[in-house]
Enzyme design. Structure first.
Site, mmCIF file in Angstrom:
data_model
loop_
_atom_site.group_PDB
_atom_site.id
_atom_site.type_symbol
_atom_site.label_atom_id
_atom_site.label_comp_id
_atom_site.label_asym_id
_atom_site.label_seq_id
_atom_site.Cartn_x
_atom_site.Cartn_y
_atom_site.Cartn_z
ATOM 1 N N GLU A 42 0.855 -1.191 0.000
ATOM 2 C CA GLU A 42 0.000 0.000 0.000
ATOM 3 C C GLU A 42 0.892 1.244 0.000
ATOM 4 O O GLU A 42 1.942 1.279 0.650
ATOM 5 C CB GLU A 42 -0.853 -0.033 1.268
ATOM 6 C CG GLU A 42 -1.702 1.195 1.532
ATOM 7 C CD GLU A 42 -2.430 1.089 2.872
ATOM 8 O OE1 GLU A 42 -3.355 1.881 3.096
ATOM 9 O OE2 GLU A 42 -2.066 0.209 3.696
ATOM 10 N N CYS A 90 -5.358 -3.056 2.588
ATOM 11 C CA CYS A 90 -5.113 -3.031 4.031
ATOM 12 C C CYS A 90 -6.372 -3.201 4.878
ATOM 13 O O CYS A 90 -6.894 -4.284 5.010
ATOM 14 C CB CYS A 90 -4.358 -1.758 4.390
ATOM 15 S SG CYS A 90 -3.514 -1.857 6.001
ATOM 16 N N LYS A 113 -9.284 2.664 -1.900
ATOM 17 C CA LYS A 113 -9.541 2.047 -0.596
ATOM 18 C C LYS A 113 -10.870 2.523 -0.021
ATOM 19 O O LYS A 113 -11.102 3.717 0.149
ATOM 20 C CB LYS A 113 -8.386 2.385 0.348
ATOM 21 C CG LYS A 113 -8.410 1.693 1.693
ATOM 22 C CD LYS A 113 -7.130 2.047 2.458
ATOM 23 C CE LYS A 113 -7.047 1.383 3.813
ATOM 24 N NZ LYS A 113 -5.789 1.765 4.521
#
Length: 314
Positions: free
Chosen positions: A54, A158, A124
């Protein structure tokens, strides 16, 4: 999300890689150069898909929106241009995390590039109060699965892993492999130890988690990148401190066999077919705001009080 058709014949066994390294905050050109070097290493070992951490291009622990905007990039932009060129040259696909700029907004994003160009982009969806995510905008791209030369690849980033709905949606769209660019800091040890293995098992998919290492502005990252099979077994593991390129062979077809037969006719299960969607309505109900929740509670109390008064009066 814009998608280019990247379908091609899928070999029975393909080699995939998780790349663990130490990006330097704000050093986009330096980080991109290192990524291209590591991508070459992965390709030279036979890998056809490599997953990077990430925010691998920019670093993660930014102190303000303004600072994050200063290193965020357009998509397409310099990073995707370089990745497209390298992927075409090496005949490999790559998932790489970066910060995406959109006006005064910053998205924590990842791109999937392959031999035929940039296949897709993901922003995200779930943001913890940590690093750049304190200033980023929640992602608005669909949860999508992309056809690649190694199979059908879904992407999450994540913190998304802690929401089982994300990996389940990718599974229902046919993902063979879920790529997870991540920045696990100290305190997130349960992610590689338990959460990722659970996501692989419950969805019967291959899962590639690529974390970073190093210390950035006082935040220590724990490494432990891994590649998991549909039974949650660790096919490859990294340590907690070293830069490394994990590699292993997988058969994407295994992820398409959702039925697990422990003992034929006596103990069989299928966590996709055996779902009961009609019972899961609460999962898609709009989230109430705190104000709405308080109003609802107050109204409920008032109704109870009024009900008691009515009984007394009667």
């Amino acid at each position: 999300m814009e998608i280019r058709n990247a379908q091609s014949a899928i070999e029975a066994m393909v080699k995939v890689a998780a790349v663990q390294f130490d990006p330097k905050i704000g050093k986009n050109r330096r980080n991109l150069k290192r990524i291209l070097e590591l991508l070459k290493q992965a390709a030279e070992s036979g890998a056809k898909l490599a997953v990077f951490p990430e925010a691998a291009i920019s670093g993660y622990v930014f102190d303000s929106l303004e600072e994050a905007i200063s290193v965020a990039e357009d998509i397409p932009g310099p990073t995707t241009d370089a990745l497209e060129e390298q992927c075409a040259r090496l005949n490999i696909s790559a998932v790489v995390g970066l910060l995406e700029r959109s006006g005064r907004r910053v998205y924590n994003a990842a791109v999937l590039c392959g031999p035929n160009g940039c296949i897709g982009r993901y922003r995200k969806a779930h943001l913890p109060y940590l690093g750049v995510d304190r200033f980023a905008t929640r992602g608005n791209t669909p949860l999508s699965v992309f056809e690649t030369p190694v199979g059908r690849v879904g992407v999450m980033i994540c913190y998304d892993q802690r929401f089982p709905e994300v990996s389940r949606c990718l599974t229902l769209q046919g993902a063979d492999i879920i790529a997870l660019p991540t920045n696990w800091p100290r305190g997130a040890e349960n992610a590689p130890e338990f959460i990722l293995r659970t996501r692989a098992v419950e969805n019967r998919v291959f899962l590639i988690g690529a974390n970073r290492v190093g210390i950035e502005r006082g935040t220590e990252f724990i490494g432990r990148s891994c590649i998991l099979d549909p039974s949650g077994n660790r096919l490859a593991d990294a340590d907690g401190a070293s830069e490394s390129v994990l590699r292993c062979e997988i058969d994407p077809e295994q992820a398409r066999q959702k039925r697990v037969i422990i003992e034929k006719g006596k103990f069989e299960m299928d966590t996709v077919r055996d779902r009961r969607p009609e019972l899961y309505g609460a999962l898609v109900e709009p989230r109430k705001s705190r104000v709405e929740s308080r109003k609802s509670k107050v109204q409920s109390r008032r109704s109870k009080v009024e009900g008691r008064k009515s009984k007394v009066a009667s």
